[in-house]
Design an enzyme around this catalytic site. Sequence first.
Site, PDB file in Angstrom:
ATOM      1  N   SER A  48       0.839  -1.206   0.000  1.00 28.89           N
ATOM      2  CA  SER A  48       0.000   0.000   0.000  1.00 28.89           C
ATOM      3  C   SER A  48       0.871   1.251   0.000  1.00 28.89           C
ATOM      4  O   SER A  48       0.401   2.332  -0.345  1.00 28.89           O
ATOM      5  CB  SER A  48      -0.925   0.014   1.218  1.00 28.89           C
ATOM      6  OG  SER A  48      -0.168  -0.025   2.413  1.00 28.89           O
ATOM      7  N   ASP A  86       5.471  -7.167   2.081  1.00 25.87           N
ATOM      8  CA  ASP A  86       4.676  -7.659   0.946  1.00 25.87           C
ATOM      9  C   ASP A  86       5.572  -7.978  -0.240  1.00 25.87           C
ATOM     10  O   ASP A  86       6.492  -7.208  -0.554  1.00 25.87           O
ATOM     11  CB  ASP A  86       3.702  -6.555   0.485  1.00 25.87           C
ATOM     12  CG  ASP A  86       2.315  -6.727   1.049  1.00 25.87           C
ATOM     13  OD1 ASP A  86       1.896  -7.875   1.294  1.00 25.87           O
ATOM     14  OD2 ASP A  86       1.634  -5.699   1.229  1.00 25.87           O
ATOM     15  N   LYS A 116       4.621 -11.518   2.880  1.00 27.29           N
ATOM     16  CA  LYS A 116       3.179 -11.701   2.698  1.00 27.29           C
ATOM     17  C   LYS A 116       2.899 -11.722   1.198  1.00 27.29           C
ATOM     18  O   LYS A 116       3.515 -10.960   0.451  1.00 27.29           O
ATOM     19  CB  LYS A 116       2.399 -10.564   3.372  1.00 27.29           C
ATOM     20  CG  LYS A 116       0.891 -10.604   3.103  1.00 27.29           C
ATOM     21  CD  LYS A 116       0.115  -9.723   4.056  1.00 27.29           C
ATOM     22  CE  LYS A 116       0.011  -8.280   3.666  1.00 27.29           C
ATOM     23  NZ  LYS A 116      -0.625  -8.020   2.351  1.00 27.29           N
ATOM     24  N   GLU A 186      -9.139  -9.194   4.175  1.00 32.04           N
ATOM     25  CA  GLU A 186      -9.401  -7.782   3.851  1.00 32.04           C
ATOM     26  C   GLU A 186     -10.783  -7.587   3.243  1.00 32.04           C
ATOM     27  O   GLU A 186     -11.155  -8.247   2.268  1.00 32.04           O
ATOM     28  CB  GLU A 186      -8.315  -7.252   2.883  1.00 32.04           C
ATOM     29  CG  GLU A 186      -8.554  -5.776   2.527  1.00 32.04           C
ATOM     30  CD  GLU A 186      -7.375  -5.061   1.901  1.00 32.04           C
ATOM     31  OE1 GLU A 186      -6.280  -5.644   1.815  1.00 32.04           O
ATOM     32  OE2 GLU A 186      -7.556  -3.886   1.505  1.00 32.04           O
TER      33      GLU A 186
HETATM   34  O1  KIV Z   1      -0.329  -3.311   1.712  1.00 28.27           O
HETATM   35  C1  KIV Z   1      -0.888  -3.240   2.813  1.00 28.27           C
HETATM   36  O2  KIV Z   1      -0.788  -2.239   3.544  1.00 28.27           O
HETATM   37  C2  KIV Z   1      -1.671  -4.378   3.243  1.00 28.27           C
HETATM   38  C3  KIV Z   1      -2.552  -4.207   4.449  1.00 28.27           C
HETATM   39  C4  KIV Z   1      -3.714  -3.388   4.085  1.00 28.27           C
HETATM   40  C5  KIV Z   1      -2.937  -5.507   5.026  1.00 28.27           C
HETATM   41  O3  KIV Z   1      -1.630  -5.409   2.627  1.00 28.27           O
END
Ligand code: KIV
Length: 262
Positions: A48, A86, A116, A186
């Site tokens: 994000s 991520d 993730k 989510e």
């Molecule tokens: O990228 C992000 O911030 C996320 C969260 C919203 C879980 O994946």
Amino acid sequence: MAVSVQQILQWKQTHQPSHPITMLTAWDVMSGQIVDQAGADIVLVGDSLAMVTLGYDTTLPLTLDDMLICAKAVRRGVKSALLVVDLPFLSYQTSLEEAIHTAGRLLKEAGVQAVKLEGGHQAAVEIVSRLVQWGIPVMGHVGLTPQSVNQLGGFRKQGKSHAGAEQILAEAQALEQAGVFSIVLEHIPADLAGTITKALGIPTIGIGAGIHCDGQVLVTADVLGLSAWQPPFAKAYANLRSQAIEAAQRFCEEVRSGQYPA
Ligand code: KIV
């Protein structure tokens, strides 16, 4: 004591309802220090950051090089929380070798403890399984998966139909089987999140998924009231954007009027 993957699992497996898991995002050393010192259990360098701090409309343009720079900066600020990052879009999907190489670089070069990735379809499950076999802890992410925004037709709530709900439950179960140590849910209905949370032996961490999850995550820019826009389920605990604008305005005024420097 620093939070570990095993600790996160234990909080659910030893049935400690008094410890809902807290996760907040970070994108640089300062935001990393802030959420770590606030006591978050997990700090997520979420993709994000592509939208929140780099100004893109989606998370898709973020590259592995962008992520490595941000993850290294956050690493320098986080001392206690578990640090998760991520996997950026198209940095791991083309082969299992690519996935291992990308996740491995993030662990090796940025010092994060887990990665993730989004989705619970067969291809995602195969990647999770391979990463876990090589000792790389993985957090799953189902429901609204922003890297699939074009397929989903926007940042919409998922799992509203019976079939959609069944599919998300099945994906979460497949990810657990493949070895994820926790899973983000989510923007799905609260009762579906409750069903998934009961069905799994690993912790669920909700965002826009109601009260029945084992933990909650928010984007820190939303929590601080820094974002220009925030999703309907986010909550701002401060209004730093307007305070920052006011502080910068006062500086400009004082320089122009000769009040600063004194
Ligand atoms: O990228 C992000 O911030 C996320 C969260 C919203 C879980 O994946």
